[in-house]
Design a protein around this motif. Structure first.
Motif, short mmCIF file in Angstrom:
data_model
loop_
_atom_site.label_atom_id
_atom_site.label_comp_id
_atom_site.label_asym_id
_atom_site.label_seq_id
_atom_site.Cartn_x
_atom_site.Cartn_y
_atom_site.Cartn_z
N SER A 99 0.83 -1.20 0.00
CA SER A 99 0.00 0.00 0.00
C SER A 99 0.87 1.26 0.00
N ALA A 100 0.30 2.35 -0.50
CA ALA A 100 0.99 3.64 -0.41
C ALA A 100 1.12 4.06 1.05
N ARG A 101 0.16 3.64 1.86
CA ARG A 101 0.17 3.99 3.28
C ARG A 101 1.43 3.46 3.97
N VAL A 102 1.74 2.18 3.77
CA VAL A 102 2.91 1.61 4.45
C VAL A 102 4.20 2.21 3.87
N ALA A 103 4.19 2.57 2.60
CA ALA A 103 5.37 3.21 2.01
C ALA A 103 5.65 4.54 2.71
N ARG A 104 4.61 5.33 2.90
CA ARG A 104 4.79 6.63 3.56
C ARG A 104 5.20 6.46 5.03
N GLU A 105 4.64 5.45 5.65
CA GLU A 105 4.96 5.16 7.06
C GLU A 105 6.44 4.82 7.21
N LEU A 106 6.95 3.94 6.35
CA LEU A 106 8.35 3.53 6.45
C LEU A 106 9.29 4.61 5.96
N HIS A 107 8.84 5.41 5.02
CA HIS A 107 9.63 6.57 4.57
C HIS A 107 9.87 7.52 5.74
N THR A 171 1.36 4.10 -8.73
CA THR A 171 1.54 3.79 -10.14
C THR A 171 1.34 2.29 -10.39
N LYS A 172 1.85 1.47 -9.48
CA LYS A 172 1.65 0.01 -9.63
C LYS A 172 0.17 -0.33 -9.53
N MET A 173 -0.59 0.39 -8.72
CA MET A 173 -2.03 0.16 -8.67
C MET A 173 -2.68 0.43 -10.02
N VAL A 174 -2.27 1.51 -10.66
CA VAL A 174 -2.78 1.80 -12.01
C VAL A 174 -2.47 0.64 -12.95
N ASN A 175 -1.26 0.10 -12.86
CA ASN A 175 -0.85 -1.03 -13.68
C ASN A 175 -1.79 -2.22 -13.48
N GLN A 176 -2.07 -2.55 -12.23
CA GLN A 176 -2.90 -3.71 -11.94
C GLN A 176 -4.36 -3.49 -12.35
N ILE A 177 -4.85 -2.26 -12.17
CA ILE A 177 -6.21 -1.93 -12.60
C ILE A 177 -6.34 -2.14 -14.11
N CYS A 178 -5.37 -1.67 -14.87
CA CYS A 178 -5.41 -1.82 -16.32
C CYS A 178 -5.34 -3.28 -16.74
N ILE A 179 -4.47 -4.05 -16.09
CA ILE A 179 -4.32 -5.45 -16.44
C ILE A 179 -5.60 -6.23 -16.15
N ALA A 180 -6.24 -5.95 -15.02
CA ALA A 180 -7.44 -6.71 -14.64
C ALA A 180 -8.51 -6.64 -15.72
N GLY A 181 -8.84 -5.43 -16.17
CA GLY A 181 -9.86 -5.29 -17.19
C GLY A 181 -9.44 -5.88 -18.52
N LEU A 182 -8.14 -5.72 -18.85
CA LEU A 182 -7.64 -6.22 -20.12
C LEU A 182 -7.73 -7.75 -20.19
N VAL A 183 -7.31 -8.44 -19.12
CA VAL A 183 -7.32 -9.90 -19.13
C VAL A 183 -8.75 -10.43 -19.18
N TRP A 237 -1.96 -13.60 -5.61
CA TRP A 237 -1.24 -12.33 -5.49
C TRP A 237 -1.99 -11.21 -6.21
N MET A 238 -2.65 -11.53 -7.30
CA MET A 238 -3.44 -10.51 -7.99
C MET A 238 -4.58 -10.04 -7.11
N ARG A 239 -5.23 -10.94 -6.40
CA ARG A 239 -6.31 -10.53 -5.50
C ARG A 239 -5.78 -9.66 -4.36
N LYS A 240 -4.58 -9.97 -3.89
CA LYS A 240 -3.96 -9.11 -2.88
C LYS A 240 -3.76 -7.71 -3.43
N ASP A 241 -3.27 -7.62 -4.66
CA ASP A 241 -3.02 -6.32 -5.28
C ASP A 241 -4.32 -5.56 -5.53
N LEU A 242 -5.33 -6.26 -6.02
CA LEU A 242 -6.60 -5.58 -6.31
C LEU A 242 -7.28 -5.10 -5.03
N LYS A 243 -7.07 -5.81 -3.94
CA LYS A 243 -7.60 -5.35 -2.65
C LYS A 243 -6.97 -4.01 -2.28
N ILE A 244 -5.66 -3.88 -2.50
CA ILE A 244 -4.97 -2.62 -2.25
C ILE A 244 -5.55 -1.51 -3.13
#
Length: 287
Positions: A99-107, A171-183, A237-244
């Motif tokens: 998540s972006a949340r944990v990235a900001r937390e660890l940053h 940005t990775k979330m955008v990637n996964q959103i695009c892939i989900a609909g495409l597949v 793993w895809m379901r984990k990503d889509l949950k995010i």
């Protein structure tokens, strides 16, 4: 040559760490399953540590590629975590899709110690990691990113700073959103072709050269037709990503109706026993 730690030797991290050695860096690895770390050292050299902190001690750069937010917190701020070894100027590069949340937390946590944290999720799957051609999208400050980029390019063909902390994960979330609909669209098209009595592979050869073409069509279309789904990134793993993605959309007000629907289709695939099939297995629901 840099002194580097790499935490997490899964299907992605194992070859990524190997590319760092191949590019002349001194690498210490940590993996929760020690046998895999021993295998990596036997194959690539370097050394292994008994904890993330042990791997990170004295390193200029620490890389991680683990499962999710909880795994990332465990190897950073948990007991024996890499952040116990934080020193001013150290750069922590996280390749986990989290998540972006944990990235900001660890940053923020790293900054308190004068260290730097870059969220750097990757796209390209297991084959991309093995062949050193991943796409890496990063969040953080320009200075630390500029220092880390040459090392990241050991296993990437494209790497870009997308903005401040969290921007890589977004940005990775955008990637996964695009892939989900495409597949899903590709699955429906191929299932239609098969039921219509067409030569589905010939269809792919023709339409992949036009507006419908995509990496997924060219690389997964034929294997989807052959009912083969052992090509890397798993449904679990895809379901984990889509949950995010869906949680972030709830927070920022974005509408993701197709993503939410495809997430449920992947849930159906899991119920069929396909949690470890690759993401192109969506077509199984339609046969």
């Amino acid at each position: 040559m840099a002194k580097v730690a790499f935490i997490g030797l899964g299907v992605m991290g194992y070859p990524m760490a190997g590319h760092l050695v191949a590019n002349g860096h001194e690498v210490t690895v940590y993996n929760r399953t020690h046998l895999k770390a021993e295998k990596w050292v036997a194959q690539h050299g370097g050394r292994m540590a008994a904890s993330p902190a042990g791997a990170a001690e004295g390193a200029e750069f620490v890389f991680a590629c683990v499962g999710d937010d909880d795994d990332l917190r465990s190897v950073t701020t948990g007991p024996g975590g890499a952040f116990e070894a934080l020193e001013p100027g150290m750069i922590f590069v996280d390749h986990t899709t989290a998540s972006a949340r944990v990235a900001r937390e660890l940053h923020a946590h790293a900054a308190e110690h004068g260290a730097h944290f870059i969220d750097a999720p990757v796209s390209g799957g297991q084959s991309g990691a093995e062949n050193g051609v991943l796409t890496v999208m990063c969040g953080g400050e320009e200075g630390p990113y500029a220092r880390a980029e040459p090392l990241i390019m050991s296993y990437a063909r494209s790497c870009r700073l997308m903005g401040p902390s969290g921007a890589g994960q977004l940005t990775k979330m955008v990637n996964q959103i695009c892939i989900a609909g495409l597949v899903q669209g590709l699955s429906e098209g191929l299932a239609f072709a098969i039921k219509a009595g067409l030569d589905a592979k010939a269809v792919v050869e023709v339409i992949s050269k036009g507006a419908a073409g995509s990496w997924q069509m060219e690389n997964r279309g034929p294997t989807m037709i052959d009912d083969k789904f052992d090509f890397g990134f798993a449904v679990d793993w895809m379901r984990k990503d889509l949950k995010i993605c869906l949680e972030e959309a709830d927070a920022n007000g974005a509408a993701l109706p197709v993503t939410a629907l495809v997430d449920q289709f992947y849930k159906d695939v899991q119920a069929m026993g396909g949690g470890r099939w690759d993401t192109s297995s969506l077509i199984r629901r339609l046969r």
